[in-house]
Design an enzyme around this catalytic site. Structure first.
Site, PDB file in Angstrom:
ATOM      1  N   PHE A 167       0.859  -1.552   0.485  1.00 19.01           N
ATOM      2  CA  PHE A 167      -0.076   0.138   0.566  1.00 19.01           C
ATOM      3  C   PHE A 167       0.510   1.152   0.027  1.00 19.01           C
ATOM      4  O   PHE A 167       2.001   1.570   0.931  1.00 19.01           O
ATOM      5  CB  PHE A 167      -0.438  -0.274   1.294  1.00 19.01           C
ATOM      6  CG  PHE A 167      -2.149   0.950   1.666  1.00 19.01           C
ATOM      7  CD1 PHE A 167      -2.060   2.551   1.884  1.00 19.01           C
ATOM      8  CD2 PHE A 167      -2.958   1.279   0.646  1.00 19.01           C
ATOM      9  CE1 PHE A 167      -3.047   2.759   2.520  1.00 19.01           C
ATOM     10  CE2 PHE A 167      -4.237   1.174   0.884  1.00 19.01           C
ATOM     11  CZ  PHE A 167      -3.972   2.836   1.765  1.00 19.01           C
ATOM     12  N   LEU A 205       1.648   5.025   0.556  1.00 21.68           N
ATOM     13  CA  LEU A 205       0.244   6.084  -0.162  1.00 21.68           C
ATOM     14  C   LEU A 205       1.406   7.466   0.873  1.00 21.68           C
ATOM     15  O   LEU A 205       1.968   8.586  -0.202  1.00 21.68           O
ATOM     16  CB  LEU A 205      -0.687   6.237   1.139  1.00 21.68           C
ATOM     17  CG  LEU A 205      -1.170   7.533   2.534  1.00 21.68           C
ATOM     18  CD1 LEU A 205      -2.320   8.031   0.950  1.00 21.68           C
ATOM     19  CD2 LEU A 205      -1.972   6.869   2.666  1.00 21.68           C
ATOM     20  N   GLY A 239       3.911  12.992   5.547  1.00 27.68           N
ATOM     21  CA  GLY A 239       2.923  10.932   5.650  1.00 27.68           C
ATOM     22  C   GLY A 239       1.825  11.281   5.509  1.00 27.68           C
ATOM     23  O   GLY A 239       1.057  11.243   6.230  1.00 27.68           O
ATOM     24  N   SER A 240       1.676  12.010   7.406  1.00 27.83           N
ATOM     25  CA  SER A 240       0.556  12.889   7.798  1.00 27.83           C
ATOM     26  C   SER A 240      -0.656  13.931   6.934  1.00 27.83           C
ATOM     27  O   SER A 240      -1.372  13.125   6.956  1.00 27.83           O
ATOM     28  CB  SER A 240       0.281  13.179   9.210  1.00 27.83           C
ATOM     29  OG  SER A 240       1.132  12.324  10.335  1.00 27.83           O
ATOM     30  N   GLN A 243      11.196  -3.836  32.193  1.00 30.34           N
ATOM     31  CA  GLN A 243      11.582  -3.292  33.630  1.00 30.34           C
ATOM     32  C   GLN A 243      11.269  -4.522  34.522  1.00 30.34           C
ATOM     33  O   GLN A 243      12.141  -4.791  35.649  1.00 30.34           O
ATOM     34  CB  GLN A 243      10.625  -2.291  33.930  1.00 30.34           C
ATOM     35  CG  GLN A 243      11.210  -1.270  34.692  1.00 30.34           C
ATOM     36  CD  GLN A 243      12.529  -1.054  34.595  1.00 30.34           C
ATOM     37  OE1 GLN A 243      13.001  -0.318  33.635  1.00 30.34           O
ATOM     38  NE2 GLN A 243      12.899  -0.163  36.100  1.00 30.34           N
ATOM     39  N   GLY A 261      17.691  -7.168  33.876  1.00 23.61           N
ATOM     40  CA  GLY A 261      18.784  -6.817  32.794  1.00 23.61           C
ATOM     41  C   GLY A 261      18.598  -7.955  31.675  1.00 23.61           C
ATOM     42  O   GLY A 261      18.155  -7.889  30.826  1.00 23.61           O
ATOM     43  N   GLU A 290       0.003   3.638   9.466  1.00 22.05           N
ATOM     44  CA  GLU A 290      -1.217   3.988   9.488  1.00 22.05           C
ATOM     45  C   GLU A 290      -1.884   4.987  10.240  1.00 22.05           C
ATOM     46  O   GLU A 290      -3.348   4.984  10.741  1.00 22.05           O
ATOM     47  CB  GLU A 290      -2.024   2.509   9.662  1.00 22.05           C
ATOM     48  CG  GLU A 290      -1.393   1.521   8.860  1.00 22.05           C
ATOM     49  CD  GLU A 290      -2.595   0.450   8.485  1.00 22.05           C
ATOM     50  OE1 GLU A 290      -3.604   0.308   9.213  1.00 22.05           O
ATOM     51  OE2 GLU A 290      -1.922  -0.674   8.392  1.00 22.05           O
ATOM     52  N   THR A 294      -0.405   7.869  12.885  1.00 22.46           N
ATOM     53  CA  THR A 294       0.778   8.332  13.898  1.00 22.46           C
ATOM     54  C   THR A 294      -0.386   8.138  15.118  1.00 22.46           C
ATOM     55  O   THR A 294      -1.756   8.506  15.373  1.00 22.46           O
ATOM     56  CB  THR A 294       1.003   9.760  14.401  1.00 22.46           C
ATOM     57  OG1 THR A 294       0.501  10.913  13.649  1.00 22.46           O
ATOM     58  CG2 THR A 294       1.697   9.597  12.642  1.00 22.46           C
ATOM     59  N   SER A 295       0.038   8.566  16.528  1.00 24.11           N
ATOM     60  CA  SER A 295      -0.987   8.893  17.846  1.00 24.11           C
ATOM     61  C   SER A 295      -1.431   9.963  17.176  1.00 24.11           C
ATOM     62  O   SER A 295      -2.583  10.723  18.059  1.00 24.11           O
ATOM     63  CB  SER A 295      -0.130   8.759  19.281  1.00 24.11           C
ATOM     64  OG  SER A 295       0.323   7.163  18.589  1.00 24.11           O
TER      65      SER A 295
END
Lengths: 267, 438
Positions: free
Chosen positions: B154, B156, B162-163, B367, B371, B394, B396-397
């Site tokens: 796809f 786009l 982008g956005s 976390q 390690g 797809e 952004t937030s």
């Protein structure tokens, strides 16, 4: 028909497969508080793994043109329909449900199960019955052999390889035993019980899962089949195995041999 | 006074009617979607089993080697997972959207790269062709893709936008029998391996977003090439590359929708795609939780398993709450789509919540593992790297917030919101004084 002819079969077989709904193999089974059985409430249930192998073998026989129709039967509560739909999703042609509210791991025992399956077999007239070698709840491993006896059919248990020969009149089976592999030939109709290495069951394809939703399930009541479902055995109590005792350090080899001979009784 | 009691109730009724228009009444049907129906459960069983047997063993190695899991994709094709929502007439599986979301989640739990490949192929490529393509191209551009023989992409985003999808600079020049496309598309998942791509190009920049058309392009066509595969932080088993179009001829029949529909198609397809990406995020979150819980139960510190320490329990609870709420949002968006209700806002909320749940859960999993979470012996570090992209592609937030806010404001603009009245300023004080006086 073309596939059957290529397989050297003048008449493809009808195969009956027994499938059982049991506690999922991955579940950590717990004993119920009253010690009368294992905890089944809210526990994940699935098709018995050996029944899956039996189903898979039957479907492979159909794909090879040896079998023309695969029918799966399950005995259990109404939720056993889920197990039958899994069988449909794998690719069996037809399914039959025998309903009963008896607890499958204790109250419905192998002889009664075998009698019910005989009633179904007399109705369906299969050429070959494939069942799992044992179910992972009862672990009896006796239903298959009992069913063969009731039908007065030859049987080959713990099958790790199955081949139908002589234009569908016989089967050659490799059996896994504790002392090695045995190859036997038996005339059909016969009963085969599937062992672990017979095949690796397929994942049901999505289109088949969707189609299985719409296929009918023939339902019969266990009470209507005119079969004696009386208990042959009574379960008194179910307990978790005792925890393993801690090991003991021995002073010398003589003490070790003494313990192995007299306490462990392995020498 | 009695009149003022009646008024809020009447306003409440109006609010109810308005919310019904927005689909609230339909949500009563969804009250039980916390559980899956039998078919969805079967899909979950199958994909989970497949992920555990076929994806778990190879995910780490494929990530390390940046290797496309061709063998796995072939098997997924045979299982019908590369044409989840394509109709059975064209070789697909005809799944409902919740089943699809469940399938992508379980696959992503095994390998997030595979989840990305499957989601992009299904939601962005197959959906575009099936929903907007002409039937005459289905035999070549839908059936083999639905059956997993070929993979789609796809195109786009571009290097310059982008956005800002409307600012496409890839151009479509009208010629005899079709168009010639020229330009570059960036960040295309399934680039390199893709046999066809949905490409958006503008035929008239002056028309802005109304000048964009959508096409399905054969990546083997003259003038079409892929850029070098991107070296990514995560989902490294998936191939991401630019699409380079140099006067590529695209026949008339390969137009999707009508001329000028491109932007609208992109927005609609991305809505569906967001359900898929939300599902991918859920899979990563679930895998992180599985790992963290198992580790915490076995790792001892201060004389007992760390799972008995509140600090760890709080983290696990936080992870579980975010994961489960994101999952419910995802299934609601999926159910709304299947009900043919508008679901842009729900899909944006789902993707937003699920991607942030994925990054949070992966972060906390590292976390909790300490390690061990930082080294590649455990998959925690891979989950952390894989999760990061879900907040970006797809949509952004930030764009998700924009979509939700825009829809929210539109909904409120249609309502007459009743606010509780402020208490009268001095009445109580006077009342008390008059009592005292009496």
């Amino acid at each position: 028909r073309k596939v059957s002819q290529r397989a050297g079969m003048s008449k493809p077989l009808r195969v009956l497969v027994g499938v059982k709904r049991v506690v999922d193999y991955a579940v950590r089974v717990r004993v119920a508080a009253d010690n009368k059985g294992v905890e089944l409430a809210n526990v994940k249930m699935s098709m018995n793994p050996f029944c899956e192998i039996a189903c898979e073998e039957a479907i492979r026989l159909r794909e090879a043109g040896v079998a023309g129709e695969v029918v799966a039967v399950s005995i259990g509560p109404k939720q056993a329909a889920e197990t039958l739909r899994s069988a449909l999703a794998m690719g069996v042609d037809r399914v039959i449900q025998v309903t009963t509210d008896l607890r499958l791991d204790q109250e419905l025992q192998p002889l009664a199960t075998a009698r019910l399956l005989r009633a179904i077999a007399e109705k369906e007239e299969p050429d070959l019955i494939i069942v799992g070698k044992q179910s992972i709840d009862g672990d009896n491993g006796t239903t298959g052999p009992m069913l063969a006896e009731l039908l007065d059919w030859p049987q080959a248990t713990f099958a790790s390889k199955l081949e139908v020969v002589d234009d569908g009149s016989a089967a050659v089976v490799e059996r896994e035993t504790d002392v090695g592999t045995e190859t036997i030939k038996l005339p059909l109709p016969a009963l085969i019980s599937a062992d672990l290495r017979l095949n690796t069951p397929r994942y049901p394809k999505l289109p088949n899962i969707m189609k299985a939703k719409k296929k009918p399930i023939e339902t019969l009541d266990a009470a209507d089949l005119g079969v004696d479902l009386d208990l042959a055995n009574l379960v008194l109590s179910v307990n978790t195995p005792p925890p393993r005792p801690p090991g003991v350090t021995v002073a010398d080899v003589d003490q070790l041999v003494d313990k192995l001979k007299n306490e462990a009784a392995v020498l | 006074k009695r009149g003022s009691l009646v008024l809020p109730i009447r306003r409440g009724a109006m609010a109810m009617r308005a919310m019904t228009r927005c689909g609230w009444r339909a949500s009563r049907r969804w009250a039980s979607f916390g559980c899956l129906n039998e078919t969805q459960e079967q899909v979950r069983e199958m994909t989970r089993g497949f992920a555990e047997s076929a994806l778990f063993p190879v995910a780490a190695e494929n990530d390390k080697l940046h290797r496309f899991p061709a063998e796995v994709i072939r098997e997924l094709g045979e299982l019908g997972l590369m044409g989840c929502q394509v109709s059975e007439a064209w070789g697909g599986s005809g799944l409902d959207t919740i089943s699809y979301a469940v399938a992508v989640e379980e696959l992503s739990r095994g390998c997030a790269s595979t989840g990305a490949i499957v989601s992009v192929h299904n939601s962005l490529y197959c959906d575009s062709v099936q929903s907007y393509g002409r039937e005459e191209v289905f035999e070549a551009f839908l059936r083999p893709f639905a059956q997993g023989e070929k993979v789609g992409c796809f195109g786009l985003s571009e290097p310059g936008n982008g956005s800002d999808a409307a600012a496409a600079s890839c151009v479509a020049r009208r010629v005899e029998g079709g168009w010639r496309l020229s330009g570059t598309k960036a960040w295309t998942t399934n680039g390199i391996v893709g046999s066809a791509a949905v490409v958006f190009a503008t035929f008239d920049k002056s028309l802005g977003h109304k000048g964009i058309s959508a096409f399905v392009v054969d990546t083997g066509a003259d003038g079409f090439s892929f850029g070098a595969p991107e070296d990514k932080l995560g989902i490294r088993a998936s191939t991401t590359a630019s699409l380079i179009l140099d006067d590529v001829f695209v026949p008339e029949a390969q137009l999707l929708g009508r001329e000028g529909d491109g932007f609208k198609i992109a927005m609609k397809i991305l809505d569906s795609g967001r359900v898929g990406i939300a599902a991918q995020g859920l899979g990563i979150a679930q895998a992180s939780i599985d790992l963290a819980v198992k580790y915490a139960a076995e790792r001892n510190a201060f004389g007992k398993p760390i799972a008995s320490l509140y600090a760890i329990q709080h983290k696990l609870s936080d992870m579980a709450c975010r994961y489960d709420s994101a999952r419910l949002l995802t299934w609601r968006a999926a159910a709304a789509k299947d009900d043919a209700k508008p679901f842009s806002k729900h899909a944006a909320m789902a993707k937003l919540a699920a991607s942030e749940a994925a990054t949070f859960c992966a972060h906390q999993a590292i976390q909790i593992l300490g390690g061990m979470g930082f080294v590649s012996d455990m998959p925690a570090e891979r989950y952390y790297r894989d999760a990061r992209i879900t907040e970006i592609y797809e949509g952004t937030s930030e764009i998700m917030h924009l979509v939700v806010a825009t829809n929210l404001l539109k909904e409120y603009a249609a309502l007459d919101i009743a606010l509780p009245a402020a208490p009268p300023k001095h009445a109580h004080h006077d009342h008390a004084l008059s009592h005292a006086a009496a």
